[in-house]
Design an enzyme around this catalytic site. Structure first.
Site, PDB file in Angstrom:
ATOM      1  CG  ASP A 221      -1.759   1.262   1.315  1.00 21.19           C
ATOM      2  OD1 ASP A 221      -2.617   1.459   0.439  1.00 21.19           O
ATOM      3  OD2 ASP A 221      -1.552   2.055   2.260  1.00 21.19           O
ATOM      4  CE  LYS A 225      -1.653   5.142   0.953  1.00 23.10           C
ATOM      5  NZ  LYS A 225      -1.809   5.113   2.427  1.00 23.10           N
TER       6      LYS A 225
END
Length: 363
Positions: A221, A225
């Site tokens: 995750d 980003k």
């Protein structure tokens, strides 16, 4: 200013989608497009004549399910300008963004997969925006940091000619909570705080992790980003698998058959995490899960770092995100953005704010 009517399609009515619809209903009429399409899992609601619809009618809807191709055709036929809000994390929907944009349909989304997947998809999305000559635009503020102004700030720095040299910070509310609890900055010495497995269990029970904590602990995750920010800073990063990402899943547990099995065996590996914490404490530091982009060197990495006490990253509390932009203009002191980086309400706020920007530009 054009008086062209604006039409809105919303895909995804989970936690973020529900919060978004609530915020949408509270917008002034001048900023609220006409909702004409709503979709969740195996239910869709729309009319052939582009009449306004009510979210409360979705559950009882008998509308025929439209494919993404059908939806593109449907929205391109509106008697005004159409906007698609995608509140999902669905790769297939993300892959369709270039098709929507080429048809003049603007896209607003928190979907990270659209912007951290293949570099080709990234290129196709923004090429489609350019080819639309202002008829369509894409906003994705909430794909990094939920409602925090991370992407817009980075875009502004680049657009105004500043030189971004480095980006670093804590990009996961889950990782922030875990390490702020496991190795709090105010403690000193070794052996302080609960065991790592106990902290992960607490976070899972409090809803700070995904149902399977491995989906957070693998670091992907954060890597998604960082891929987005690196690309916005000008680096042609192929994807989140193209740079070092330290997983916090013990190798012996990567093949655990279930989340329950993983959690049951996690205490067996507390010693490794204790080692990191104790080593940092001996150096007067704390261990944190940090993502960084070295723009000049063209390097991106995600993993554990030992950081000095008193620094912004070490001093984080709760589940806050913190992003530091080091640039030529800001010198030795970075531009720092801090706050809640996860949660349905704040993520939806970023989506709603992006929608307002699109509405204002289209009108």
């Amino acid at each position: 200013m054009s008086s062209s009517k604006l039409y809105l399609a919303v895909v995804g009515v989970g936690g973020v989608g529900t919060a978004f619809l609530s915020q949408l209903s509270n917008l002034p009429t001048s900023l609220r497009p006409t909702l004409i399409f709503l979709s969740r899992s195996a239910k869709q609601l729309y009319t052939q004549n582009y009449d306004a619809i009510s979210p409360s009618d979705l559950q009882s809807s008998s509308s025929k399910l439209l494919s993404l191709s059908d939806l593109t055709s449907y929205l391109s036929g509106t008697p005004g300008k159409a906007i698609l809000v995608d509140n999902t994390s669905n790769q297939d929907v993300a892959n369709a963004y270039p098709s929507f944009l080429r048809k003049g349909i603007s896209v607003v989304t928190p979907n990270k997969k659209a912007f951290s997947g293949s570099l080709q998809l990234w290129t196709d999305i923004f090429s489609a925006v350019e080819e639309s000559d202002g008829r369509a635009m894409v906003y994705h503020e909430s794909s990094v940091g939920a409602g925090l102004p991370v992407i817009s700030t980075l875009k502004d720095l680049v657009a105004t000619g500043d030189t971004v040299t480095r980006i670093e910070g804590v990009f996961s509310g889950t990782m922030s909570f875990l390490f702020n609890s496991f190795a709090p900055a105010e403690s000193s010495g070794t052996g302080k705080g609960a065991k790592w497995s106990e902290i992960v269990t607490q976070a899972k029970e409090a809803g700070y992790t995904e149902p399977d904590p491995r989906d957070d602990l693998n670091g992907m995750d954060v890597a998604r980003k960082l891929t987005i920010l690196a690309r916005l800073a000008g680096l042609k990063v192929e994807g989140p698998e193209s740079f070092p990402v330290q997983s916090l899943i013990p190798k012996e547990l990567e093949s655990a058959g279930s989340s329950d099995e993983f959690m049951k065996r996690l205490p067996e590996f507390d010693g490794e995490m204790e080692g990191y914490k104790d080593q940092a404490a001996r150096e007067g530091k704390v261990v944190r899960y940090v993502g960084s982009v070295d723009v000049g060197a063209g390097k991106v990495k995600v993993g554990l770092e030992m950081v000095e006490r008193g620094t912004p990253i070490a001093s984080l509390r709760g589940s806050d995100n913190l992003i530091c932009f080091y640039t030529k203009r800001y010198g030795a002191n970075p531009l720092v953005i801090q706050g809640a980086g996860a949660g349905g309400e704040v993520t939806a706020m970023g989506v709603t704010a992006d929608l307002i920007k699109v509405v204002e530009r289209l009108r």
